[in-house]
Design a protein around this motif. Structure first.
Motif, PDB file in Angstrom:
ATOM      1  N   VAL A   1     -34.068 -12.341  37.457  1.00 31.80           N
ATOM      2  CA  VAL A   1     -34.603 -12.924  36.228  1.00 31.80           C
ATOM      3  C   VAL A   1     -34.796 -11.818  35.194  1.00 31.80           C
ATOM      4  N   LYS A   2     -34.450 -12.113  33.964  1.00 38.16           N
ATOM      5  CA  LYS A   2     -34.779 -11.210  32.858  1.00 38.16           C
ATOM      6  C   LYS A   2     -35.812 -11.899  31.982  1.00 38.16           C
ATOM      7  N   LYS A   3     -36.831 -11.153  31.607  1.00 37.43           N
ATOM      8  CA  LYS A   3     -37.808 -11.708  30.671  1.00 37.43           C
ATOM      9  C   LYS A   3     -37.393 -11.332  29.246  1.00 37.43           C
ATOM     10  N   ILE A   4     -37.231 -12.349  28.418  1.00 33.58           N
ATOM     11  CA  ILE A   4     -36.734 -12.141  27.052  1.00 33.58           C
ATOM     12  C   ILE A   4     -37.915 -12.005  26.096  1.00 33.58           C
ATOM     13  N   ASP A   5     -37.940 -10.965  25.295  1.00 31.12           N
ATOM     14  CA  ASP A   5     -38.987 -10.808  24.274  1.00 31.12           C
ATOM     15  C   ASP A   5     -38.878 -11.920  23.237  1.00 31.12           C
ATOM     16  N   ILE A   6     -40.028 -12.412  22.823  1.00 37.32           N
ATOM     17  CA  ILE A   6     -40.057 -13.354  21.693  1.00 37.32           C
ATOM     18  C   ILE A   6     -40.800 -12.682  20.549  1.00 37.32           C
ATOM     19  N   ASN A   7     -40.092 -12.373  19.505  1.00 34.90           N
ATOM     20  CA  ASN A   7     -40.697 -11.669  18.381  1.00 34.90           C
ATOM     21  C   ASN A   7     -40.854 -12.595  17.182  1.00 34.90           C
ATOM     22  N   TYR A   8     -41.475 -13.738  17.435  1.00 35.35           N
ATOM     23  CA  TYR A   8     -41.719 -14.703  16.364  1.00 35.35           C
ATOM     24  C   TYR A   8     -42.968 -15.491  16.741  1.00 35.35           C
ATOM     25  N   ASN A   9     -43.784 -15.825  15.768  1.00 39.48           N
ATOM     26  CA  ASN A   9     -45.003 -16.597  16.038  1.00 39.48           C
ATOM     27  C   ASN A   9     -44.756 -18.084  15.884  1.00 39.48           C
ATOM     28  N   PHE A  10     -44.725 -18.761  17.006  1.00 40.20           N
ATOM     29  CA  PHE A  10     -44.501 -20.201  16.996  1.00 40.20           C
ATOM     30  C   PHE A  10     -45.800 -20.951  17.229  1.00 40.20           C
ATOM     31  N   ASN A  11     -45.885 -22.145  16.660  1.00 37.51           N
ATOM     32  CA  ASN A  11     -46.794 -23.172  17.149  1.00 37.51           C
ATOM     33  C   ASN A  11     -45.913 -24.172  17.892  1.00 37.51           C
ATOM     34  N   LEU A  12     -46.202 -24.367  19.154  1.00 37.04           N
ATOM     35  CA  LEU A  12     -45.407 -25.325  19.920  1.00 37.04           C
ATOM     36  C   LEU A  12     -46.064 -26.705  19.827  1.00 37.04           C
ATOM     37  N   VAL A  13     -45.235 -27.708  19.630  1.00 34.40           N
ATOM     38  CA  VAL A  13     -45.723 -29.089  19.617  1.00 34.40           C
ATOM     39  C   VAL A  13     -44.940 -29.865  20.673  1.00 34.40           C
ATOM     40  N   LEU A  14     -45.665 -30.372  21.670  1.00 34.35           N
ATOM     41  CA  LEU A  14     -45.027 -31.201  22.694  1.00 34.35           C
ATOM     42  C   LEU A  14     -45.224 -32.669  22.325  1.00 34.35           C
ATOM     43  N   VAL A  15     -44.125 -33.405  22.294  1.00 35.36           N
ATOM     44  CA  VAL A  15     -44.187 -34.857  22.101  1.00 35.36           C
ATOM     45  C   VAL A  15     -43.899 -35.471  23.472  1.00 35.36           C
TER      46      VAL A  15
END
Lengths: 309, 309
Positions: free
Chosen positions: B161-175
């Motif tokens: 497994v590779k862990k991918i960096d996330i360089n963005y600030n998200f708000n996640l919305v689950l529907v």
């Protein structure tokens, strides 16, 4: 008649290797092994005249000429242009030769006529040259001539390119077989399978993702894991029967990885200071000898960007 | 009998969304919306006993139980264990519920028995739980429960497994639609096409590459361009007839992008401060109403890593 009339503009574009294993039609890496230079200036006709040391001199059969004709048509430009091409990238060896001429020509015309085109627009026009070379247009082959470095085609319509950071120090080794095949690229494209199994798709999306992660993070193992292709390279094995042997040998000598450069026959080896290079070159000599195939070796580095050009 | 005999170890694992559009079977994103917690301690029997508030209590039918039985078999462990599962991740909604239980159980057992397993080994054992859930083992669903964040399966045998960096600030919305389908994951997998055209493969390797580039570079446009899937999501449209409408609407409200979470029916929306959220939530209400489908909204954030757990 503005002051640019008597100017001439010369740009160089370098050799490149498309595909890099799992990146068929979307990835390309520019390197410094060979370059074309293209000089553009006004002439007194109202047409495009190609002066070349090797490529077809009819503008509509020449990769650079086709690109320039398309720009002039789209932008309504009527001036006459002399386009002088000095080809340094060998033709028909999978080194992005046609893309080098067209991208250098497009960059030169962009500057001479002060067209203000952005990079993606220049990729778009440069790829028209590919129609001359292989019957269809593929932006991957020209994108590194406009951007340098490692490029990803993120969209073909409109053409959009992402430049991928490479955070690892490679020594590139090109193994260039002395093989000439008429209509090679056209043939090489025709034998790629038209459909693939879902499992193959999953494996290869994983590989390209792993390889790009490896380039961006400077993770040698990830590049090595990811740069493997069992779809396109596998389908072309009969064209390059020495390739599987070469790849196995160079991996055993601890090269980072290896792939077919574009539509071949050149092979691109990613080496580093962990690679046992002398033994690797000896193995290559033995393998190519066993296939009775002459070849040359060119060691080079990655073309970082347009500043190098 | 060592000092750990009377200890108990509790670990939490969170919900996750597999696939993210073009990353079928290789990508997963952990988020903080829901969690399972698993407590492991020794008992006086020589078997594994499951105590659960909702999942099957036979160890060989339970995702966590299957994973632990496999570890004990491979490592020759004979001790008796009580495994207490408090399920918080709702089942059957595409939120990685089975993977959450098994990864929390594996991490707990690893600590209780001082097994010293590395993360990839824990992913390997956690995925055995998936056999109970859907008849086959898929490491993507459990990888974010072991690593947190965004994970890429770079190899399935051995599991890497590779862990991918996330360089963005998200708000996640689950529907989260209020839909229950028996054997949903098994059915959802069965309708994915068994083969695809080469052109589709090329488009989707470009999309996954563009999306991962976007996450790593924090390039909003690249994430938006890349997170689109016309293979797996398309094949499942009849299962989730509201999805295309929802996606079109949220893109129009300037969400970054959206996808089906795992095998659905939950939809995952990547929003940010440019997203017109109130209007977006109103649109979702209208669309889901037009399909007579009840649903809930859960706003959450990305699970950064194991430290959160």
């Amino acid at each position: 008649m503005n002051e640019s009339y008597y100017m001439e503009v010369t740009k160089k574009s370098y050799s490149s290797s498309a595909n890099l294993g799992p990146g068929y039609d979307i990835l390309s890496l520019g390197h410094k092994a060979f370059f074309d230079s293209v000089t553009v200036k006004h002439n007194n006709s109202n047409g495009v005249k190609i002066i070349s040391n090797s490529t077809p001199e009819e503008p509509d059969k020449n990769t650079a000429g086709l690109s320039i004709l398309k720009i002039m048509e789209d932008k309504g430009i009527k001036t006459g242009l002399d386009i002088t091409i000095k080809k340094g990238v060998p033709i028909g060896l999978g080194l992005g030769s046609s893309g080098a001429s067209s991208s250098a020509a497009v960059r030169s015309v962009n500057e001479l006529l002060d067209l203000g085109m952005g990079k993606d627009e220049m990729v778009y026009y440069s790829m028209y040259g590919e129609i001359a070379a292989c019957g269809s247009a593929h932006p991957d082959n020209v994108s590194s001539g406009i951007y340098g470095g490692l490029t990803l085609i993120s969209s073909t319509s409109p053409v959009k390119v992402k430049k991928i950071d490479i955070n690892y120090n490679f020594n590139l080794v090109l193994v260039i077989p002395d093989i000439s095949m008429k209509n090679k690229t056209r043939y090489a494209r025709s034998i790629v399978p038209q459909s693939i199994k879902m499992e193959e798709h999953i494996v290869h999306t994983s590989r390209i993702s792993t390889m790009l992660y490896g380039f961006m993070k400077g993770d040698r193992d990830a590049i090595r894991e990811g740069m493997n292709d069992d779809i396109v390279e596998r389908s072309r094995e009969a064209m390059f029967p020495f390739y599987r042997d070469i790849k196995e040998k160079v991996i055993n000598r601890n090269a980072v990885s290896a792939c077919i450069s574009g539509a071949g026959p050149t092979m691109l080896i990613f080496a580093d200071d962990k690679t046992r290079k002398d033994e690797m070159l000896g193995d290559i000599k033995n393998v190519m000898g066993s296939y009775n195939t002459d070849y040359s070796i060119r060691e080079t580095g990655i073309l970082e960007g347009l500043d190098d050009q």
